[in-house]
Design a protein around this motif. Structure first.
Motif, PDB file in Angstrom:
ATOM      1  N   CYS A 168       0.947  -1.270  -0.102  1.00 57.94           N
ATOM      2  CA  CYS A 168      -0.104   0.043  -0.239  1.00 57.94           C
ATOM      3  C   CYS A 168       0.965   1.390   0.125  1.00 57.94           C
ATOM      4  CB  CYS A 168      -0.807   0.092   1.066  1.00 57.94           C
ATOM      5  SG  CYS A 168      -2.300  -1.301   1.181  1.00 57.94           S
ATOM      6  N   GLU A 169       0.960   2.074  -1.082  1.00 60.79           N
ATOM      7  CA  GLU A 169       1.656   3.230  -1.172  1.00 60.79           C
ATOM      8  C   GLU A 169       0.866   4.465  -1.290  1.00 60.79           C
ATOM      9  OE1 GLU A 169       4.774   4.734  -1.055  1.00 60.79           O
ATOM     10  OE2 GLU A 169       3.809   6.223  -1.748  1.00 60.79           O
ATOM     11  N   ALA A 170       1.137   5.241  -0.413  1.00 57.41           N
ATOM     12  CA  ALA A 170       0.257   6.618  -0.262  1.00 57.41           C
ATOM     13  C   ALA A 170       0.074   7.265  -1.512  1.00 57.41           C
ATOM     14  CB  ALA A 170       0.892   7.383   0.835  1.00 57.41           C
ATOM     15  N   SER A 171       1.266   7.350  -2.164  1.00 57.58           N
ATOM     16  CA  SER A 171       1.238   8.193  -3.681  1.00 57.58           C
ATOM     17  C   SER A 171       1.188   7.465  -4.630  1.00 57.58           C
ATOM     18  CB  SER A 171       2.476   9.267  -3.477  1.00 57.58           C
ATOM     19  OG  SER A 171       3.498   8.588  -3.698  1.00 57.58           O
ATOM     20  N   SER A 172       1.794   8.011  -5.645  1.00 53.12           N
ATOM     21  CA  SER A 172       1.780   7.039  -7.094  1.00 53.12           C
ATOM     22  C   SER A 172       3.085   7.382  -7.800  1.00 53.12           C
ATOM     23  CB  SER A 172       0.606   7.454  -7.845  1.00 53.12           C
ATOM     24  OG  SER A 172       0.855   8.894  -8.197  1.00 53.12           O
ATOM     25  N   TYR A 173       3.328   6.331  -8.739  1.00 53.97           N
ATOM     26  CA  TYR A 173       4.670   6.413  -9.585  1.00 53.97           C
ATOM     27  C   TYR A 173       4.247   6.951 -10.893  1.00 53.97           C
ATOM     28  CZ  TYR A 173       5.349   2.769  -5.955  1.00 53.97           C
ATOM     29  OH  TYR A 173       5.461   2.368  -4.778  1.00 53.97           O
ATOM     30  N   GLY A 206       4.352 -10.907  -8.976  1.00 57.31           N
ATOM     31  CA  GLY A 206       3.297 -11.267  -8.302  1.00 57.31           C
ATOM     32  C   GLY A 206       2.640 -10.635  -7.225  1.00 57.31           C
ATOM     33  N   ALA A 207       3.475  -9.509  -6.781  1.00 56.25           N
ATOM     34  CA  ALA A 207       3.043  -8.704  -5.926  1.00 56.25           C
ATOM     35  C   ALA A 207       1.787  -7.665  -6.283  1.00 56.25           C
ATOM     36  CB  ALA A 207       4.088  -7.705  -5.290  1.00 56.25           C
ATOM     37  N   GLU A 208       1.026  -7.358  -5.377  1.00 54.60           N
ATOM     38  CA  GLU A 208      -0.100  -6.579  -5.526  1.00 54.60           C
ATOM     39  C   GLU A 208       0.375  -5.205  -5.115  1.00 54.60           C
ATOM     40  OE1 GLU A 208      -4.728  -5.446  -4.119  1.00 54.60           O
ATOM     41  OE2 GLU A 208      -3.694  -7.402  -3.739  1.00 54.60           O
ATOM     42  N   VAL A 209       0.412  -4.018  -6.119  1.00 59.00           N
ATOM     43  CA  VAL A 209       0.999  -2.705  -5.615  1.00 59.00           C
ATOM     44  C   VAL A 209      -0.115  -1.907  -5.947  1.00 59.00           C
ATOM     45  CG1 VAL A 209       2.592  -0.956  -5.926  1.00 59.00           C
ATOM     46  CG2 VAL A 209       3.363  -3.224  -6.357  1.00 59.00           C
ATOM     47  N   ARG A 210      -0.399  -1.290  -4.772  1.00 55.32           N
ATOM     48  CA  ARG A 210      -1.872  -0.328  -4.560  1.00 55.32           C
ATOM     49  C   ARG A 210      -1.096   0.977  -4.334  1.00 55.32           C
ATOM     50  NH1 ARG A 210      -6.059  -3.289  -0.348  1.00 55.32           N
ATOM     51  NH2 ARG A 210      -5.792  -5.508  -1.245  1.00 55.32           N
ATOM     52  N   GLU A 211      -1.597   1.875  -5.319  1.00 52.93           N
ATOM     53  CA  GLU A 211      -1.277   3.188  -5.426  1.00 52.93           C
ATOM     54  C   GLU A 211      -2.280   4.007  -4.817  1.00 52.93           C
ATOM     55  OE1 GLU A 211       0.977   4.527  -9.005  1.00 52.93           O
ATOM     56  OE2 GLU A 211       1.110   2.374  -9.633  1.00 52.93           O
TER      57      GLU A 211
END
Ligand SMILES: Cc1cc2nc3c(=O)[nH]c(=O)nc-3n(C[C@H](O)[C@H](O)[C@H](O)COP(=O)(O)OP(=O)(O)OC[C@H]3O[C@@H](n4cnc5c(N)ncnc54)[C@H](O)[C@@H]3O)c2cc1C
Length: 370
Positions: free
Chosen positions: A32-37, A114-119
């Protein structure tokens, strides 16, 4: 059998490395990442060569051929009194690479593993839940078997996880800017110009730009012009800034951080374990340019510990204590231009010593006996 799930809070280098390592171990990783790429970060963007080995261990050693960082070996340190120390880093060169490029690439790699990266997914709370953790974001609530806190220098979770910095925020601030200029605009590959209460670092990054990152104590600002009176005491820095001209794009600021140890793990009421990686555990003094390598290493170690706080603490201290100890020791001398000015001529007469001190900050054991 159901795969173990691990929540990773924060998608900087530590969190993304943790996610890649966890996914490669067969765990279900959710970042869970607070910002985005992609996004720009306030950072010197000098990557310690140790990161290459750490990324290779994550199956991501091809980052250099994909992102084309600039090789950095020659270092110049200057002080307001005119003292200068020039040396060359022993061994493989460091790399000049923007965090924007590195993080976007690592996020892509984490997803490919395979990781789920939520921005845009800030974690607001982590609590115990039947032997695991329950976490909440503004749009979701879910459970994982364990958690890794990789949320950087400051986070809204600091107080809940009882990090010392929640009560005592650090006294440092920083500014980042870029200049459209080739590497030849600098005298060395990396320049560190000491000023009162901090320093200004300059080094090239990919795309024919030079990055400036200034660390200072006092009032935070993102306006480089406000810092010029402080910078004007160092004649080499004044000359360099005149040569580089105006920054291209926006300058960015970062406020209120410090370099004290935080925690390696937090066991909450009900037994919820959060292992802390990267700056959440401890930010190494920035002049070493070692923070990203340590973030990637601790992210991997946290994933490999699979929620075992004791195993993680042992691995963390065995691999990193010497690195932190030397960096903290040198940081004190480094931030006092008068101390540096007194030491520089002495170090200059002993050409092997500065590269050795640099190597100590990397915890290279063979040099401890030097
Ligand atoms: C002035 C300065 C110069 C530096 N120069 C260098 C250098 O030249 N070379 C080097 O290697 N290192 C350098 N460093 C250190 C380096 O920047 C850090 O060590 C590195 O960024 C640590 O990575 P991290 O993943 O732990 O944290 P970060 O990169 O800060 O990532 C943390 C992430 O967590 C997210 N987050 C925070 N809270 C939450 C939440 N509640 N929910 C979800 N997401 C959250 C944030 O958005 C962020 O993306 C420097 C540091 C400073 C301050």
């Amino acid at each position: 059998m159901r795969a173990r799930s691990v929540l990773v809070v924060g998608g900087g280098p530590a969190g993304l490395a943790a996610a890649i390592a966890a996914a490669r171990l067969g765990d279900r990783a959710i970042v869970c990442e607070a910002s985005s790429y992609p996004r720009d970060r306030v950072c010197g963007e000098f990557l310690s060569p140790e990161i290459v080995d750490d990324l290779e261990r994550l199956g991501a050693g091809d980052f250099a051929s994909a992102l084309r960082p600039v090789a950095l070996s020659r270092v110049l340190v200057t002080s307001p009194s005119g003292a200068r120390l020039a040396f060359t880093i022993d061994g493989p060169p460091a790399l000049g690479l923007t965090r924007r490029a590195l993080e976007a690439w690592l996020a892509e790699r984490a997803r490919a593993e395979g990781a789920e990266v939520r921005e845009r997914s800030p974690v607001r709370a982590v609590a115990s839940d039947a032997g695991g953790v329950r976490f909440r974001t503004p749009t979701d609530e879910a459970r994982a078997d364990s958690a890794i806190g990789a949320f950087g220098k400051r986070s809204s979770l600091d107080a809940a996880l009882e990090l010392p910095r929640a009560a005592r925020p650090g006294r440092f601030a920083a500014v980042k800017a870029y200049f459209d200029a080739p590497p030849s605009a600098l005298e060395a590959d990396v320049e560190l110009h000491l000023v009162r209460g901090g320093y200004v670092g300059l080094n090239p990054v990919e795309g024919n730009r030079i990055g400036l990152c200034a660390l200072f104590d006092g009032e935070p600002t993102s306006d480089l012009a406000k810092l010029l009176p402080r910078f004007s005491r160092n004649p080499t820095l004044v000359e360099r800034l005149a040569r580089l001209g105006a920054p291209c794009g926006a300058t960015r600021g970062l406020a209120r951080f410090g370099f004290q140890a935080q925690r390696v793990a937090h066991v909450g009421a009900g037994g919820a374990v959060t292992l802390l990686a990267g700056d959440a555990a401890r930010l190494v003094p920035s002049f070493t340019g070692d923070g990203n390598a340590i973030a990637v290493r601790t992210g991997r170690l946290a994933a490999e510990a699979r929620g075992d706080a004791n195993a993680y603490a042992r691995a963390f201290h065995a691999e990193l204590s010497a690195r932190f100890r030397w960096a903290a020791l040198l940081h004190r001398a480094f931030l006092h231009p008068l101390v540096f000015s007194a030491l520089a001529p002495w170090l200059a007469r002993r050409p092997a010593l500065a590269p050795r001190l640099y190597a100590f900050t990397r915890g290279r054991r063979e040099l401890d006996a030097a």
